[in-house]
Design a protein around this motif. Structure first.
Motif, PDB file in Angstrom:
ATOM      1  N   ALA A 123      42.050  43.597  41.588  1.00 48.73           N
ATOM      2  CA  ALA A 123      42.669  44.807  41.050  1.00 48.73           C
ATOM      3  C   ALA A 123      41.640  45.864  40.663  1.00 48.73           C
ATOM      4  O   ALA A 123      41.957  47.049  40.592  1.00 48.73           O
ATOM      5  CB  ALA A 123      43.527  44.446  39.839  1.00 48.73           C
ATOM      6  N   GLU A 124      40.396  45.438  40.449  1.00 53.49           N
ATOM      7  CA  GLU A 124      39.364  46.380  39.996  1.00 53.49           C
ATOM      8  C   GLU A 124      38.224  46.537  41.007  1.00 53.49           C
ATOM      9  O   GLU A 124      37.208  47.153  40.710  1.00 53.49           O
ATOM     10  CB  GLU A 124      38.783  45.898  38.661  1.00 53.49           C
ATOM     11  CG  GLU A 124      38.178  44.508  38.734  1.00 53.49           C
ATOM     12  CD  GLU A 124      37.837  43.916  37.377  1.00 53.49           C
ATOM     13  OE1 GLU A 124      36.943  43.058  37.310  1.00 53.49           O
ATOM     14  OE2 GLU A 124      38.479  44.328  36.392  1.00 53.49           O
ATOM     15  N   LEU A 125      38.405  45.996  42.228  1.00 53.48           N
ATOM     16  CA  LEU A 125      37.342  46.021  43.225  1.00 53.48           C
ATOM     17  C   LEU A 125      37.817  46.649  44.524  1.00 53.48           C
ATOM     18  O   LEU A 125      39.015  46.641  44.826  1.00 53.48           O
ATOM     19  CB  LEU A 125      36.866  44.582  43.507  1.00 53.48           C
ATOM     20  CG  LEU A 125      36.349  43.774  42.308  1.00 53.48           C
ATOM     21  CD1 LEU A 125      36.093  42.335  42.724  1.00 53.48           C
ATOM     22  CD2 LEU A 125      35.083  44.400  41.737  1.00 53.48           C
ATOM     23  N   ASP A 126      36.895  47.173  45.319  1.00 53.69           N
ATOM     24  CA  ASP A 126      37.262  47.637  46.651  1.00 53.69           C
ATOM     25  C   ASP A 126      37.386  46.435  47.584  1.00 53.69           C
ATOM     26  O   ASP A 126      36.926  45.323  47.273  1.00 53.69           O
ATOM     27  CB  ASP A 126      36.232  48.634  47.187  1.00 53.69           C
ATOM     28  CG  ASP A 126      34.854  48.005  47.362  1.00 53.69           C
ATOM     29  OD1 ASP A 126      34.645  47.303  48.359  1.00 53.69           O
ATOM     30  OD2 ASP A 126      33.995  48.203  46.479  1.00 53.69           O
TER      31      ASP A 126
ATOM     32  N   ASP B 166      34.371  33.998  33.491  1.00 52.58           N
ATOM     33  CA  ASP B 166      35.649  34.711  33.395  1.00 52.58           C
ATOM     34  C   ASP B 166      36.760  33.781  32.934  1.00 52.58           C
ATOM     35  O   ASP B 166      37.603  34.163  32.104  1.00 52.58           O
ATOM     36  CB  ASP B 166      36.017  35.309  34.759  1.00 52.58           C
ATOM     37  CG  ASP B 166      35.226  36.561  35.082  1.00 52.58           C
ATOM     38  OD1 ASP B 166      34.647  37.161  34.158  1.00 52.58           O
ATOM     39  OD2 ASP B 166      35.174  36.932  36.279  1.00 52.58           O
TER      40      ASP B 166
ATOM     41  N   THR C 240      34.276  44.372  48.700  1.00 52.62           N
ATOM     42  CA  THR C 240      33.744  43.546  47.615  1.00 52.62           C
ATOM     43  C   THR C 240      34.611  42.316  47.396  1.00 52.62           C
ATOM     44  O   THR C 240      34.108  41.221  47.122  1.00 52.62           O
ATOM     45  CB  THR C 240      33.648  44.369  46.319  1.00 52.62           C
ATOM     46  OG1 THR C 240      32.847  45.526  46.560  1.00 52.62           O
ATOM     47  CG2 THR C 240      33.025  43.551  45.198  1.00 52.62           C
TER      48      THR C 240
ATOM     49  N   ARG D 114      43.389  38.620  40.584  1.00 53.11           N
ATOM     50  CA  ARG D 114      43.174  39.389  39.348  1.00 53.11           C
ATOM     51  C   ARG D 114      41.904  40.227  39.452  1.00 53.11           C
ATOM     52  O   ARG D 114      41.900  41.403  39.054  1.00 53.11           O
ATOM     53  CB  ARG D 114      43.100  38.435  38.165  1.00 53.11           C
ATOM     54  CG  ARG D 114      42.857  39.132  36.827  1.00 53.11           C
ATOM     55  CD  ARG D 114      43.245  38.231  35.681  1.00 53.11           C
ATOM     56  NE  ARG D 114      42.863  38.800  34.393  1.00 53.11           N
ATOM     57  CZ  ARG D 114      43.227  38.305  33.217  1.00 53.11           C
ATOM     58  NH1 ARG D 114      44.012  37.236  33.178  1.00 53.11           N
ATOM     59  NH2 ARG D 114      42.824  38.857  32.098  1.00 53.11           N
ATOM     60  N   ARG D 115      40.846  39.663  40.007  1.00 56.42           N
ATOM     61  CA  ARG D 115      39.605  40.412  40.165  1.00 56.42           C
ATOM     62  C   ARG D 115      39.773  41.554  41.163  1.00 56.42           C
ATOM     63  O   ARG D 115      39.152  42.616  41.029  1.00 56.42           O
ATOM     64  CB  ARG D 115      38.491  39.484  40.639  1.00 56.42           C
ATOM     65  CG  ARG D 115      37.966  38.500  39.605  1.00 56.42           C
ATOM     66  CD  ARG D 115      37.238  39.166  38.449  1.00 56.42           C
ATOM     67  NE  ARG D 115      36.281  40.165  38.871  1.00 56.42           N
ATOM     68  CZ  ARG D 115      35.032  39.880  39.251  1.00 56.42           C
ATOM     69  NH1 ARG D 115      34.599  38.619  39.240  1.00 56.42           N
ATOM     70  NH2 ARG D 115      34.212  40.853  39.602  1.00 56.42           N
TER      71      ARG D 115
ATOM     72  N   TRP E 101      39.086  34.445  29.782  1.00 60.19           N
ATOM     73  CA  TRP E 101      40.533  34.601  29.948  1.00 60.19           C
ATOM     74  C   TRP E 101      41.305  33.518  29.217  1.00 60.19           C
ATOM     75  O   TRP E 101      42.424  33.751  28.750  1.00 60.19           O
ATOM     76  CB  TRP E 101      40.890  34.587  31.426  1.00 60.19           C
ATOM     77  CG  TRP E 101      40.285  35.709  32.214  1.00 60.19           C
ATOM     78  CD1 TRP E 101      39.592  36.790  31.730  1.00 60.19           C
ATOM     79  CD2 TRP E 101      40.303  35.876  33.631  1.00 60.19           C
ATOM     80  NE1 TRP E 101      39.181  37.600  32.748  1.00 60.19           N
ATOM     81  CE2 TRP E 101      39.599  37.082  33.925  1.00 60.19           C
ATOM     82  CE3 TRP E 101      40.842  35.127  34.685  1.00 60.19           C
ATOM     83  CZ2 TRP E 101      39.429  37.539  35.237  1.00 60.19           C
ATOM     84  CZ3 TRP E 101      40.669  35.584  35.980  1.00 60.19           C
ATOM     85  CH2 TRP E 101      39.970  36.774  36.255  1.00 60.19           C
TER      86      TRP E 101
END
Length: 218
Positions: free
Chosen positions: A114-117, A185, A120, A111-112, A189
């Motif tokens: 999805a928003e990171l390169d 988190d 990272t 899940r994380r 969540w």
């Protein structure tokens, strides 16, 4: 001699860019460094050979001297063809006995991601699955959930001050931040999706006081 200096230059640059010690230099970090150097057109040999990857000779040396783990592609070019690894594969680089917690880590990190390169994500997996949970299991085999006893946390907290090679770790703050974010988190969540995350909610063992002096360390 020229090639040796070039390889050393790329290793030192990668360590400087990522702010890590030599023992923490992973194939994923080196691959990310090579791609970014190529994208930005920087590096020791880019002026005379544009489009070439930095770190190619360093990669071979790190593989052949056993600094990179078994199974690492023999060349940077081969590693680039291999592509990015799924989160499950990244988590499984670390010995985790508790299968439900392993799946939790995969779900959380996916899940994380999805928003990171990718670099990272690799770093986050290393901090949460590698430096944190796999070491908690080593200190307390059979640890059933994220509610880590205080004395186990104290042992873990002392242990991360030292790298695998025995040298002092330059900074533990990125590890502490990643683990604290993991716990917080799950709290957040669980409020929106209690059926999926609430069972894993536990008190975060990392207190705000653990970050005392972090500004000076930065």
């Amino acid at each position: 001699r020229q090639y040796q200096l070039g390889a050393v230059f790329d290793v030192v640059c990668a360590l400087t860019v990522f702010g890590i010690g030599f023992a923490d230099l992973t194939p994923a970090a080196m691959l990310h460094y090579a791609w970014e150097c190529r994208r930005l057109g920087v590096g020791i040999r880019h002026r005379s050979m544009p489009g070439r990857f930095s770190g190619a000779l360093a990669w071979i040396a790190l593989v052949e001297t056993g600094r990179f783990p078994p199974g690492t592609p023999p060349t940077l070019h081969a590693a680039g063809k291999q592509g990015q690894r799924p989160v499950a594969d990244l988590v499984d680089r670390y010995p985790i006995s508790n299968r439900p917690v392993r799946q939790l880590l995969i779900d959380y990190l996916t899940r994380r991601a999805a928003e990171l390169d990718y670099a990272t994500v690799v770093s986050l997996v290393r901090h949460v699955a590698g430096y944190f949970w796999s070491r908690i299991e080593q200190l307390n085999p059979g640890q059933p959930d994220l509610n880590v006893p205080g004395h186990i946390y104290d042992q873990w907290r002392a242990g991360i001050n030292v790298r695998v090679d025995g040298a002092p770790r330059l900074s533990v703050d990125p590890i502490l931040l990643a683990v604290r974010s993991f716990y917080l988190d799950l709290h957040t969540w669980a409020a929106a999706e209690p059926g999926r995350w609430a069972v894993w909610v536990a008190p975060c063992p990392i207190a705000p006081s653990d970050f005392a002096g972090s500004a000076r360390r930065a």
